[in-house]
Scaffold this motif. Sequence first.
Motif: not given
Ligand SMILES: *[C@@H]1O[C@H](CO)[C@@H](O)[C@H](O)[C@H]1NC(C)=O
Length: 339
Positions: A324, A327-328
């Motif tokens: 988490k 992510n991104g």
């Molecule tokens: C990862 O990031 C995306 C947007 O960048 C988001 O929609 C998604 O829920 C995130 N996933 C987790 C597991 O946090």
Amino acid sequence: MTEGLCPFFKDAFVLKPPKMSSLTIKMIMLVIATVCGVYICSVCLKQISNQTKSSIEVIGRPGIICETNNLNYPYLHYPQPETFSRAECAGNPVRFFVIITMQRSGSGWFETLLNSHVNVSSNGEIFSVMDRRDNVSSIIRTLDKVYNLDWFNSASKNECSAAVGLKWMLNQGLMDYPEEIVEYFNRRGVSAVFLFRRNLLRRLISVLANSFDRHAKILNGTHKSHVHSLEEAETLSKYKPLINSTSLLSSLKETEFTMAQALTYFNSTRHITLYYEDLIKNRTKLADVQDFLGIPHMNLTSRQVKIHKGHLREHIKNWIDVNKTLNGTAYEKFLQLDY
Ligand SMILES: *[C@@H]1O[C@H](CO)[C@@H](O)[C@H](O)[C@H]1NC(C)=O
Ligand SMILES: *[C@@H]1O[C@H](CO)[C@@H](O)[C@H](O)[C@H]1NC(C)=O
Ligand SMILES: *[C@@H]1O[C@H](CO)[C@@H](O)[C@H](O)[C@H]1NC(C)=O
Ligand SMILES: *[C@@H]1O[C@H](CO)[C@@H](O)[C@H](O)[C@H]1NC(C)=O
Ligand SMILES: *[C@@H]1O[C@H](CO)[C@@H](O)[C@H](O)[C@H]1NC(C)=O
Ligand SMILES: *[C@@H]1O[C@H](CO)[C@@H](O)[C@H](O)[C@H]1NC(C)=O
Ligand SMILES: *[C@@H]1O[C@H](CO)[C@@H](O)[C@H](O)[C@H]1NC(C)=O
Ligand SMILES: *[C@@H]1O[C@H](CO)[C@@H](O)[C@H](O)[C@H]1NC(C)=O
Ligand SMILES: *[C@@H]1O[C@H](CO)[C@@H](O)[C@H](O)[C@H]1NC(C)=O
């Protein structure tokens, strides 16, 4: 890759405006030729005063310095060790190198590969000992001893070394005196092999696991940073570190910054940049390294076995949290299985 011998020459071309009269061009060429001439002379004089054999070589090939950035001189040396005689190999040139790296980046493995070469002496992490890096003069004294072939350990090949060097961690004084050390490397013709890891999250896991084992001593009561069997690797990889997700991003950024800073400091030193992942995936990279070091090609071998294999989710206690956090971000790619 091999910049730094003729900085004036290069810059002159970078600065060249698009339109110039032929007289201006001739004047510029004259200035360049003069500057290069003076440069060559100063290099030759310095070498002559050092009474080294390599000076004879360069006198025999005047002008070559400004024709190419990629030449052997001044990277060939004929050390005269105080502690022994190079005997039948006294006429063989020796290259000087340094492996610039960070802990847990595969350099232990890489160094065993190099040392499996009959003509390479890579003397290990000699600056892990504090009083060899107390100040810049103790650093230089230590380096002089290594490059003069007067440093002894199990890696020393003595007479017939064609490349001699050491492994230097960024946090072992290297980044504390960059100007003096760059000057030393360039003056003595030391080539740098940067060895870094692309996946800094994997490196972090290895750092945490190794630091845990330092106290836990999982393997039969002894701490091992490197192992030679699959069983040992498997035992060590059973420990899953908990990663502090609050400081994770800043810690990855900091590591990345330190690596970039090292590349900047030592950019004028002849160098090659290697990544552990590339070496693992593509063994022909080792041929590039041997070319860079100017040693005859050999099949290099190591007994070391990789400790953390497979997907990272198997190696991190708080995987969901870490996933988490990254992510991104720019570090999202570290989550993937990359080799
Ligand atoms: C990862 O990031 C995306 C947007 O960048 C988001 O929609 C998604 O829920 C995130 N996933 C987790 C597991 O946090
Ligand atoms: C540098 O460190 C060495 C070894 O610790 C010491 O003997 C020497 O006096 C120091 N030199 C300077 C200039 O501080
Ligand atoms: C490499 O080592 C071998 C064996 O010691 C020696 O015969 C050979 O001359 C060395 N090669 C170079 C390039 O120094
Ligand atoms: C563990 O240590 C014991 C006693 O020192 C030794 O006999 C045994 O071979 C060791 N086992 C391994 C896997 O190193
Ligand atoms: C995690 O990192 C944060 C920020 O650096 C720090 O304040 C906190 O104490 C750390 N937590 C643990 C358990 O080490
Ligand atoms: C090193 O120097 C070259 C040429 O001057 C430049 O293109 C490169 O960006 C520099 N690299 C670093 C890490 O400073
Ligand atoms: C492996 O490395 C060599 C030398 O650096 C390169 O020429 C080759 O393209 C690489 N092969 C692959 C599959 O990446
Ligand atoms: C290295 O090993 C390969 C296959 O094992 C062999 O074909 C090759 O000739 C060897 N190269 C050298 C330089 O020994
Ligand atoms: C990270 O979490 C997301 C959402 O839970 C998941 O889809 C993704 O597969 C996870 N990434 C990895 C590399 O496991």
